[in-house]
Design a protein around this motif. Structure first.
Motif, PDB file in Angstrom:
ATOM      1  N   ALA A 198       5.315   1.587   0.934  1.00 22.33           N
ATOM      2  CA  ALA A 198       5.859   2.094   0.124  1.00 22.33           C
ATOM      3  C   ALA A 198       6.787   3.224   0.301  1.00 22.33           C
ATOM      4  O   ALA A 198       7.469   3.506   0.391  1.00 22.33           O
ATOM      5  CB  ALA A 198       5.272   1.830  -1.101  1.00 22.33           C
ATOM      6  N   VAL A 199       6.133   4.491   0.911  1.00 18.81           N
ATOM      7  CA  VAL A 199       6.363   5.427   1.010  1.00 18.81           C
ATOM      8  C   VAL A 199       7.568   5.775   2.764  1.00 18.81           C
ATOM      9  O   VAL A 199       8.889   6.101   2.571  1.00 18.81           O
ATOM     10  CB  VAL A 199       5.226   6.850   1.862  1.00 18.81           C
TER      11      VAL A 199
ATOM     12  N   ASP B 273       0.957  -1.064   0.588  1.00 13.50           N
ATOM     13  CA  ASP B 273      -0.228  -0.079  -0.125  1.00 13.50           C
ATOM     14  C   ASP B 273       0.988   1.292   0.072  1.00 13.50           C
ATOM     15  O   ASP B 273       2.091   1.266   0.121  1.00 13.50           O
ATOM     16  CB  ASP B 273      -1.130  -0.098   0.929  1.00 13.50           C
ATOM     17  N   GLU B 274       0.342   2.531  -0.340  1.00 15.24           N
ATOM     18  CA  GLU B 274       1.121   3.541  -0.100  1.00 15.24           C
ATOM     19  C   GLU B 274       1.709   3.780   0.553  1.00 15.24           C
ATOM     20  O   GLU B 274       2.694   4.626   1.068  1.00 15.24           O
ATOM     21  CB  GLU B 274       0.287   4.960  -1.009  1.00 15.24           C
ATOM     22  N   LEU B 275       1.059   3.978   1.869  1.00 17.01           N
ATOM     23  CA  LEU B 275       1.624   4.691   3.130  1.00 17.01           C
ATOM     24  C   LEU B 275       3.127   3.587   3.487  1.00 17.01           C
ATOM     25  O   LEU B 275       4.043   4.859   3.465  1.00 17.01           O
ATOM     26  CB  LEU B 275       0.922   4.385   4.694  1.00 17.01           C
TER      27      LEU B 275
END
Length: 238
Positions: free
Chosen positions: A229-230, A225-227
């Protein structure tokens, strides 16, 4: 006539359609060895081009299937319970191949001070550490007297005939669950490690594979998910 190159290839391509590509390639190799044994290659015929079969990866079980399979195994009676759990612990908990599962004895299990279980597989030097969820199964096996095989300890030979197929034929999971398969359990182990973003080099070394070979399993690994990955890309604060 029936051992001509073109006849052999035609048989493999049209008469072996029900076989896995690797099995068809094996048939072709056997027939060509038979041809060579008859010394027909001494006639100066040109060597045939190699036929390569794509390597097929066994699909992993889903997390739900693995959970239900463990529940099914834990409710089996007597020795069947121990065999099913040992099979899952060695193949899914440690990522062992069929030959390695068959070879492991209780004397090959070592418990570290941390509680981790290390498996020494005959003929290999790689570091194999059991996943924490399956440590209790192998710890129990390690505590047993003697030096019996972990999976199906009653057998006398490592190379017992139909070791896995005969067992799975007698023990079919209930509730429409898939049959236990060492290959699928090992695939599930690889995908679980890759999904946890464990270093690919570490996974490859533990599996006894090259890092490039793990690429075949990547399409089974869910995207981050983006969080997450960030956070991974950003790194830790100094």
């Amino acid at each position: 006539m029936w051992l001509r190159h073109e006849t052999i290839d035609a048989f493999v391509l049209t008469g072996c359609t029900d076989l896995a590509p690797s099995s068809a390639q094996t048939y072709r190799s056997w027939l060509r060895h038979m041809r060579a044994t008859l010394a027909w290659l001494e006639r100066g015929e040109q060597a045939p081009p190699p036929m390569k079969a794509p390597k097929k990866v066994s699909p992993p079980y889903s997390p739900a299937q693995l959970s239900h399979l463990r529940g099914w195994a834990e409710h089996l009676p007597g020795q069947a319970r121990g065999d099913a759990l040992a099979l899952m612990a060695l193949a899914f908990g440690c990522g062992l191949t069929s030959g390695e599962v068959a070879a492991v004895r209780t004397g090959h299990l070592r418990r570290l001070d941390s509680g981790a279980i290390v498996v020494t597989v005959p003929g290999t030097q790689r570091l194999i550490v059991c996943r924490v969820a399956w440590e209790d199964i192998l710890a129990h096996a390690a505590d047993q007297p003697g030096d019996a095989f972990v999976f199906r300890p009653g057998r006398a030979s490592r190379h017992a005939k139909n070791l896995f197929s005969s067992w799975t034929a007698r023990h079919t999971p209930t509730g429409a669950l898939p049959t236990l398969s060492v290959r699928r359990l090992r695939s599930s182990w690889i995908v679980e490690l890759l999904s946890a973003r464990i270093d690919v080099g570490v996974v490859a070394a533990a599996a006894g594979m090259s890092a490039s070979a793990l690429a075949r399993y990547q399409h089974f690994v869910p995207a981050l998910d983006e969080l997450t990955a960030v956070a991974l890309l950003r790194g830790r604060d100094r």
